[in-house]
Design an enzyme around this catalytic site. Sequence first.
Site, PDB file in Angstrom:
ATOM      1  N   GLU A 192       0.832  -1.207   0.000  1.00  0.00           N
ATOM      2  CA  GLU A 192       0.000   0.000   0.000  1.00  0.00           C
ATOM      3  C   GLU A 192       0.867   1.258   0.000  1.00  0.00           C
ATOM      4  O   GLU A 192       1.824   1.368   0.767  1.00  0.00           O
ATOM      5  CB  GLU A 192      -0.899  -0.011   1.244  1.00  0.00           C
ATOM      6  CG  GLU A 192      -1.783   1.202   1.393  1.00  0.00           C
ATOM      7  CD  GLU A 192      -2.652   1.148   2.638  1.00  0.00           C
ATOM      8  OE1 GLU A 192      -3.581   1.968   2.736  1.00  0.00           O
ATOM      9  OE2 GLU A 192      -2.417   0.283   3.517  1.00  0.00           O
ATOM     10  N   LYS A 242      -9.027   3.519  -3.007  1.00  0.00           N
ATOM     11  CA  LYS A 242      -9.601   3.143  -1.719  1.00  0.00           C
ATOM     12  C   LYS A 242     -10.964   3.810  -1.535  1.00  0.00           C
ATOM     13  O   LYS A 242     -11.097   5.031  -1.670  1.00  0.00           O
ATOM     14  CB  LYS A 242      -8.645   3.578  -0.608  1.00  0.00           C
ATOM     15  CG  LYS A 242      -8.644   2.701   0.626  1.00  0.00           C
ATOM     16  CD  LYS A 242      -7.490   3.108   1.547  1.00  0.00           C
ATOM     17  CE  LYS A 242      -7.261   2.089   2.648  1.00  0.00           C
ATOM     18  NZ  LYS A 242      -6.153   2.477   3.533  1.00  0.00           N
ATOM     19  N   CYS A 296      -5.962  -2.757   2.315  1.00  0.00           N
ATOM     20  CA  CYS A 296      -5.943  -2.680   3.782  1.00  0.00           C
ATOM     21  C   CYS A 296      -7.324  -2.945   4.376  1.00  0.00           C
ATOM     22  O   CYS A 296      -7.935  -3.958   4.098  1.00  0.00           O
ATOM     23  CB  CYS A 296      -5.344  -1.337   4.215  1.00  0.00           C
ATOM     24  SG  CYS A 296      -4.580  -1.373   5.856  1.00  0.00           S
TER      25      CYS A 296
END
Length: 314
Positions: free
Chosen positions: A44, A133, A167
């Site tokens: 990430e 995201k 994540c």
Amino acid sequence: QMKIKVCLIQDSPVFFDKEKTIEKVEHLSRKYAKEGCELIVFPESFIPGYPRGFSFGANIGSRTNEGRNLYSEYHKNSLDLESRDLKRLEELAKTENIYLVIGVTEKQNTSGSLYCSMLYISPTDGLLGVHRKIKPTGTERVIWSEDDGKSLVTFQTKIGKLGGLICWENYMPLARISMYKKGVEIYIAPTADSREEWTSTMQHIALEGRCFVLGCNQFFTKSMYPDKYQHLVQDEPENMCRGGSVIFSPLGKKIAGPLFDKAGALVAEIDLEEINLSKLDFDVIGHYSRDDIFQFNVLNQPEIGQEKTLHKTL
């Protein structure tokens, strides 16, 4: 092609230095491409770094000039898909004949906002598309904007159908289902979560989705921050991110990892035939889906083949 050699890079960026970090990406990719790896994954926000421990001077009701200047520096070193930076990554994938999936902080010339993004790059077609995201975690929301359903993408490739989440998006059940519904076979999860509990999350997704799961994290210590940032993390432990990269099979069996407390890479061969074998007794989008009871709809999620045309759209 059923058997694929994959590589997860567990390393650290040259923090807040886009140019040097891209050079590191090139070096590491070439190294593992020479070992026959066909898919190489980076963590990430590897470019230009996950700013662990930074507050960017933001408290509820106030922001500092120091924090604004830090954000500006982060913005300058973030990756613009319209720039030469992307061309370098595309050329890397082409010359090394690898699929490259890499976490970046992305900027756009039409906006001052930043996104935590995952780029999918093909050796033959260049940038396949982007997952941004959809929900930054906690105070990540200070620096990263969020995208909508059009970022929930998968890509049919010569090495299987690629997809995934970043994540703690992986803790969002409906986001996971949106990936399963698209038939993801190689589920990629770049992260900054180095807790041992994260390993269990990766195993659960493999079992639930009946897919290979590639969880990729960085290894990062406080000493790796340049001197000018040390005062921002003085209360942090030296070992700030232990890593924990791991690979699971569609039956939840551990193939490689987890790798903790050091830089390195996980390299493994996966066999896509295992996906079909695993669906004898459970198929989350097949005989276990109960579409007669449940209905599922994702607003703006692209249809198969639409993902590349949508990657520039906010």
